[in-house]
Design a protein around this motif. Structure first.
Motif, mmCIF file in Angstrom:
data_model
loop_
_atom_site.group_PDB
_atom_site.id
_atom_site.type_symbol
_atom_site.label_atom_id
_atom_site.label_comp_id
_atom_site.label_asym_id
_atom_site.label_seq_id
_atom_site.Cartn_x
_atom_site.Cartn_y
_atom_site.Cartn_z
ATOM 1 N N SER A 87 0.841 -1.191 0.000
ATOM 2 C CA SER A 87 0.000 0.000 0.000
ATOM 3 C C SER A 87 0.876 1.241 0.000
ATOM 4 N N VAL A 88 0.403 2.238 -0.693
ATOM 5 C CA VAL A 88 1.106 3.508 -0.778
ATOM 6 C C VAL A 88 0.133 4.636 -0.461
ATOM 7 N N THR A 89 0.681 5.789 -0.131
ATOM 8 C CA THR A 89 -0.133 6.967 0.132
ATOM 9 C C THR A 89 -0.074 7.876 -1.083
ATOM 10 N N ILE A 90 -1.210 8.171 -1.645
ATOM 11 C CA ILE A 90 -1.271 9.067 -2.788
ATOM 12 C C ILE A 90 -1.616 10.458 -2.272
ATOM 13 N N VAL A 91 -0.739 11.403 -2.549
ATOM 14 C CA VAL A 91 -0.952 12.757 -2.056
ATOM 15 C C VAL A 91 -1.315 13.714 -3.197
ATOM 16 N N SER A 92 -1.703 13.154 -4.317
ATOM 17 C CA SER A 92 -2.121 13.963 -5.458
ATOM 18 C C SER A 92 -3.517 14.521 -5.200
ATOM 19 N N PRO B 265 -6.558 10.574 -8.174
ATOM 20 C CA PRO B 265 -6.855 9.950 -9.473
ATOM 21 C C PRO B 265 -7.842 8.796 -9.332
ATOM 22 N N THR B 266 -8.488 8.458 -10.431
ATOM 23 C CA THR B 266 -9.397 7.320 -10.434
ATOM 24 C C THR B 266 -8.592 6.030 -10.541
ATOM 25 N N LEU B 267 -9.231 4.923 -10.236
ATOM 26 C CA LEU B 267 -8.582 3.618 -10.314
ATOM 27 C C LEU B 267 -8.019 3.362 -11.712
ATOM 28 N N GLU B 268 -8.727 3.799 -12.741
ATOM 29 C CA GLU B 268 -8.298 3.584 -14.119
ATOM 30 C C GLU B 268 -7.063 4.404 -14.476
ATOM 31 N N GLU B 269 -6.774 5.442 -13.701
ATOM 32 C CA GLU B 269 -5.631 6.309 -13.996
ATOM 33 C C GLU B 269 -4.342 5.848 -13.320
ATOM 34 N N ILE B 270 -4.424 4.831 -12.455
ATOM 35 C CA ILE B 270 -3.260 4.381 -11.695
ATOM 36 C C ILE B 270 -2.748 3.062 -12.265
ATOM 37 N N VAL B 271 -1.436 2.991 -12.470
ATOM 38 C CA VAL B 271 -0.784 1.798 -12.989
ATOM 39 C C VAL B 271 0.325 1.394 -12.024
ATOM 40 N N TRP B 272 0.418 0.112 -11.724
ATOM 41 C CA TRP B 272 1.498 -0.410 -10.890
ATOM 42 C C TRP B 272 2.560 -1.027 -11.784
ATOM 43 N N TYR B 273 3.829 -0.769 -11.444
ATOM 44 C CA TYR B 273 4.968 -1.308 -12.185
ATOM 45 C C TYR B 273 5.829 -2.128 -11.251
ATOM 46 N N LYS B 274 6.449 -3.164 -11.808
ATOM 47 C CA LYS B 274 7.438 -3.947 -11.074
ATOM 48 C C LYS B 274 8.804 -3.446 -11.503
ATOM 49 N N GLY B 275 9.594 -2.999 -10.543
ATOM 50 C CA GLY B 275 10.911 -2.448 -10.847
ATOM 51 C C GLY B 275 10.859 -0.938 -10.952
ATOM 52 N N SER B 276 11.941 -0.305 -10.601
ATOM 53 C CA SER B 276 11.991 1.148 -10.577
ATOM 54 C C SER B 276 12.129 1.776 -11.959
ATOM 55 N N ASP B 277 12.388 0.958 -12.988
ATOM 56 C CA ASP B 277 12.581 1.525 -14.323
ATOM 57 C C ASP B 277 11.268 1.832 -15.034
ATOM 58 N N LEU B 278 10.146 1.467 -14.450
ATOM 59 C CA LEU B 278 8.803 1.725 -14.985
ATOM 60 C C LEU B 278 8.584 1.114 -16.367
ATOM 61 N N THR C 15 -3.905 -8.143 -8.095
ATOM 62 C CA THR C 15 -5.135 -7.352 -8.124
ATOM 63 C C THR C 15 -4.861 -6.008 -7.454
ATOM 64 N N VAL C 16 -5.592 -5.002 -7.900
ATOM 65 C CA VAL C 16 -5.439 -3.656 -7.358
ATOM 66 C C VAL C 16 -6.691 -3.310 -6.573
ATOM 67 N N GLY C 17 -6.507 -2.744 -5.397
ATOM 68 C CA GLY C 17 -7.636 -2.350 -4.554
ATOM 69 C C GLY C 17 -7.377 -1.003 -3.930
ATOM 70 N N GLY C 18 -8.231 -0.634 -2.990
ATOM 71 C CA GLY C 18 -8.052 0.610 -2.254
ATOM 72 C C GLY C 18 -7.988 1.836 -3.127
ATOM 73 N N LYS C 19 -8.829 1.908 -4.149
ATOM 74 C CA LYS C 19 -8.828 3.039 -5.091
ATOM 75 C C LYS C 19 -7.473 3.201 -5.766
ATOM 76 N N THR D 38 -4.526 2.330 -4.479
ATOM 77 C CA THR D 38 -3.403 2.484 -3.553
ATOM 78 C C THR D 38 -2.873 1.163 -3.014
ATOM 79 N N GLU D 39 -3.503 0.055 -3.352
ATOM 80 C CA GLU D 39 -3.060 -1.249 -2.878
ATOM 81 C C GLU D 39 -2.825 -2.201 -4.040
ATOM 82 N N LEU D 40 -1.747 -2.937 -3.957
ATOM 83 C CA LEU D 40 -1.461 -3.999 -4.908
ATOM 84 C C LEU D 40 -1.414 -5.300 -4.123
ATOM 85 N N ASN D 41 -2.277 -6.241 -4.491
ATOM 86 C CA ASN D 41 -2.339 -7.552 -3.847
ATOM 87 C C ASN D 41 -1.641 -8.571 -4.731
ATOM 88 N N ILE D 42 -0.771 -9.364 -4.130
ATOM 89 C CA ILE D 42 -0.069 -10.420 -4.861
ATOM 90 C C ILE D 42 -0.380 -11.736 -4.173
#
Length: 102
Positions: free
Chosen positions: A16-21, A25-38, A48-52, A54-58
């Motif tokens: 889980s992360v804190t979004i301070v934007s 943003p909407t759920l459709e506007e957020i993308v999760w990446y593996k690795g810092s290189d994006l 799966t993505v949850g919490g609007k 802000t959460e990535l479930n593995i």
């Protein structure tokens, strides 16, 4: 607040992360990446993505799941207002998974 998770192989983890934007943003506007290189977008039936966004479930974690995970807007922009001009992930939009056999 960023989550750094240590777990065993085969477990279920939630990052889980804190979004301070503002506005948030909407759920459709957020993308999760593996690795810092994006370059590698997280996908597959174990993720799966949850919490609007802000959460990535593995589920059923594997050794290859050990990594940094970053969430960004679909255009690649940072979700953190304090690092809008920053290319590197910050503590607000980055989470780490460390997995072990024990």
């Amino acid at each position: 607040v960023v989550s750094n998770v240590q777990a065993r192989y085969g477990s279920f983890v939630t990052l889980s992360v804190t979004i301070v934007s503002d506005p948030h943003p909407t759920l459709e506007e957020i993308v999760w990446y593996k690795g810092s290189d994006l370059k590698t977008q997280v996908s597959g039936d174990r993720f799966t993505v949850g919490g609007k966004g802000t959460e990535l479930n593995i589920a059923l974690t594997r050794p290859a799941d050990s990594a940094n995970y970053v969430c960004r807007l679909t255009g690649g922009e940072s979700l953190c207002s304090s690092c809008k001009n920053c290319l590197a992930p910050c503590d607000h939009c980055c989470a780490t998974v460390q997995l072990s056999a024990k």
